[in-house]
Design a protein around this motif. Structure first.
Motif, mmCIF file in Angstrom:
data_model
loop_
_atom_site.group_PDB
_atom_site.id
_atom_site.type_symbol
_atom_site.label_atom_id
_atom_site.label_comp_id
_atom_site.label_asym_id
_atom_site.label_seq_id
_atom_site.Cartn_x
_atom_site.Cartn_y
_atom_site.Cartn_z
ATOM 1 N N CYS A 73 41.364 49.563 48.578
ATOM 2 C CA CYS A 73 42.421 48.523 48.925
ATOM 3 C C CYS A 73 43.068 48.446 47.606
ATOM 4 O O CYS A 73 42.862 48.693 46.438
ATOM 5 N N THR A 74 44.292 47.990 47.994
ATOM 6 C CA THR A 74 45.429 47.761 46.627
ATOM 7 C C THR A 74 45.672 46.033 46.909
ATOM 8 O O THR A 74 45.974 45.748 47.804
ATOM 9 N N PHE A 75 45.391 45.646 45.783
ATOM 10 C CA PHE A 75 45.586 44.097 45.312
ATOM 11 C C PHE A 75 46.902 44.309 44.714
ATOM 12 O O PHE A 75 46.973 44.414 43.460
ATOM 13 N N GLU A 76 48.003 43.843 45.243
ATOM 14 C CA GLU A 76 49.582 43.759 44.489
ATOM 15 C C GLU A 76 49.596 42.660 43.599
ATOM 16 O O GLU A 76 50.128 42.596 42.721
ATOM 17 N N GLU A 77 48.909 41.506 44.007
ATOM 18 C CA GLU A 77 49.014 40.352 43.476
ATOM 19 C C GLU A 77 47.514 39.806 42.972
ATOM 20 O O GLU A 77 46.531 40.877 42.732
ATOM 21 N N ASN A 78 47.065 38.743 42.534
ATOM 22 C CA ASN A 78 45.941 38.361 41.904
ATOM 23 C C ASN A 78 44.958 38.163 42.754
ATOM 24 O O ASN A 78 44.894 37.944 44.132
ATOM 25 N N ALA A 79 43.566 38.753 42.306
ATOM 26 C CA ALA A 79 42.562 38.853 43.093
ATOM 27 C C ALA A 79 41.337 37.564 42.307
ATOM 28 O O ALA A 79 40.926 38.146 41.451
ATOM 29 N N MET A 80 41.192 36.634 43.154
ATOM 30 C CA MET A 80 40.310 35.605 42.264
ATOM 31 C C MET A 80 38.825 35.439 43.125
ATOM 32 O O MET A 80 38.905 35.121 44.386
ATOM 33 N N PHE A 81 37.906 36.013 42.394
ATOM 34 C CA PHE A 81 36.340 35.874 43.069
ATOM 35 C C PHE A 81 35.511 35.016 41.992
ATOM 36 O O PHE A 81 34.159 35.192 41.925
ATOM 37 N N LYS A 82 36.130 34.326 41.292
ATOM 38 C CA LYS A 82 35.320 33.463 40.363
ATOM 39 C C LYS A 82 34.208 32.411 40.824
ATOM 40 O O LYS A 82 34.680 31.819 41.727
ATOM 41 N N TYR A 83 32.973 32.676 40.469
ATOM 42 C CA TYR A 83 32.060 31.820 41.099
ATOM 43 C C TYR A 83 31.402 32.264 42.423
ATOM 44 O O TYR A 83 30.489 31.492 42.995
ATOM 45 N N SER A 84 32.169 33.051 42.990
ATOM 46 C CA SER A 84 31.744 33.662 44.237
ATOM 47 C C SER A 84 30.073 34.150 44.250
ATOM 48 O O SER A 84 29.815 34.835 43.574
ATOM 49 N N ASP A 85 29.508 33.904 45.436
ATOM 50 C CA ASP A 85 28.130 34.408 45.460
ATOM 51 C C ASP A 85 28.134 35.491 46.754
ATOM 52 O O ASP A 85 28.528 35.013 47.690
ATOM 53 N N PHE A 86 27.909 36.588 46.345
ATOM 54 C CA PHE A 86 27.654 37.829 47.493
ATOM 55 C C PHE A 86 26.422 37.905 47.631
ATOM 56 O O PHE A 86 25.568 38.579 47.030
ATOM 57 N N ASP A 87 26.030 37.406 48.860
ATOM 58 C CA ASP A 87 24.497 37.749 49.329
ATOM 59 C C ASP A 87 24.393 39.167 49.835
ATOM 60 O O ASP A 87 23.132 39.584 49.770
ATOM 61 N N GLY A 88 25.354 39.780 50.573
ATOM 62 C CA GLY A 88 25.124 41.085 51.127
ATOM 63 C C GLY A 88 25.555 42.283 49.933
ATOM 64 O O GLY A 88 26.104 41.734 48.917
ATOM 65 N N MET A 89 25.688 43.332 50.556
ATOM 66 C CA MET A 89 26.501 44.429 49.994
ATOM 67 C C MET A 89 27.693 43.970 49.582
ATOM 68 O O MET A 89 28.608 43.753 50.476
ATOM 69 N N ALA A 90 28.356 44.396 48.392
ATOM 70 C CA ALA A 90 29.788 44.211 47.967
ATOM 71 C C ALA A 90 30.265 45.306 47.403
ATOM 72 O O ALA A 90 29.823 46.264 46.646
ATOM 73 N N ASN A 91 31.316 45.908 48.377
ATOM 74 C CA ASN A 91 31.865 47.295 48.216
ATOM 75 C C ASN A 91 33.426 47.015 47.708
ATOM 76 O O ASN A 91 34.361 46.838 48.648
ATOM 77 N N PHE A 92 33.619 47.387 46.579
ATOM 78 C CA PHE A 92 35.123 47.316 46.075
ATOM 79 C C PHE A 92 35.476 48.749 45.613
ATOM 80 O O PHE A 92 36.537 48.834 44.958
ATOM 81 N N SER A 93 34.548 49.782 46.242
ATOM 82 C CA SER A 93 35.034 51.235 45.535
ATOM 83 C C SER A 93 36.295 51.750 45.831
ATOM 84 O O SER A 93 36.965 51.343 46.836
ATOM 85 N N GLY A 94 37.023 52.358 44.736
ATOM 86 C CA GLY A 94 38.300 52.794 45.109
ATOM 87 C C GLY A 94 39.538 52.067 45.213
ATOM 88 O O GLY A 94 40.710 52.334 45.417
ATOM 89 N N ALA A 95 39.160 50.709 44.829
ATOM 90 C CA ALA A 95 40.206 49.800 45.008
ATOM 91 C C ALA A 95 41.227 49.660 43.754
ATOM 92 O O ALA A 95 40.742 50.231 42.660
#
Length: 208
Positions: free
Chosen positions: A93-115
């Motif tokens: 995926c392409t994030f053209e603006e800000n991507a804010m994941f501060k303090y987030s808890d990811f319980d499952g798999m987190a896939n940001f590959s190729g972003a």
């Protein structure tokens, strides 16, 4: 966001998402919250959390606005955070603006590959309870993983950081793949621990 509220699995592919995507539901919650003076005087927390309890999948998508799982609203003093209970996919995926994941808890798999994160991105204080995949990911601006925690390993294989990479105080257990990693500016790895070892020692051992 309405589908998430209704418990529907989110799956988009080859799609452009226009406007901000707010996983915290701040605009919905803010009018119902006590004024700053009330929670401040009572010693209450200013953090408002939202649990996203459906699987999220975006593949080959473009986000033209901010993608927000963290918002600090200055006027009210509240901090809004979204946690993800199930698998999260933002692959290619392409994030053209800000991507804010501060303090987030990811319980499952987190896939940001190729972003491709084209503006500011933060995973500061984020906690990954399952494996996280940032392989082949590109960060065009400063990226911070300060205080992030990876409980089941992470992959930054062939990831590219065009600016600095802040992993100060980061902790990781399990496989931490940095083969082919490129950081064009500096890496702040002070107090970083990979399987109990400093990041410097981890680099030395991984090359042996």
């Amino acid at each position: 966001m309405k589908d998430i509220r209704e418990g529907k699995t989110i799956s988009y592919e080859n799609t452009t998402i226009v406007g901000d995507l707010d996983f915290t539901y701040m605009e919905e919650k803010l009018p119902e919250l006590p004024k700053k003076s009330k929670w401040w005087n009572n010693g209450s927390s200013n953090t408002v959390e939202e649990s996203i309890d459906v699987a999220i999948s975006f593949k080959n998508c473009t986000f033209t606005g901010d993608v927000l799982a963290y918002i600090h609203e200055d006027k009210s003093g509240y901090t809004f955070v979204a946690d993800f209970d199930k698998e999260v996919v933002f692959a290619n995926c392409t994030f053209e603006e800000n991507a804010m994941f501060k303090y987030s808890d990811f319980d499952g798999m987190a896939n940001f590959s190729g972003a491709d994160f084209q503006r500011k991105s933060t995973f500061k204080y984020a906690e990954f309870d399952n494996r996280a995949d940032f392989s082949n990911t590109r960060f065009d601006d400063d990226a911070t993983f300060k205080y992030a925690q990876f409980d089941e390993g992470a992959s930054f294989k062939n990831a590219v950081f065009e600016e600095s990479w802040n992993i100060k105080y980061l902790k990781a257990r399990g496989e931490f793949d940095i083969a082919g990693l490129e950081v064009w500016d500096d890496i702040d790895a002070k107090y970083t621990k990979i399987n109990g070892k400093s990041f410097t020692n981890y680099l030395v051992n991984s090359r042996n």
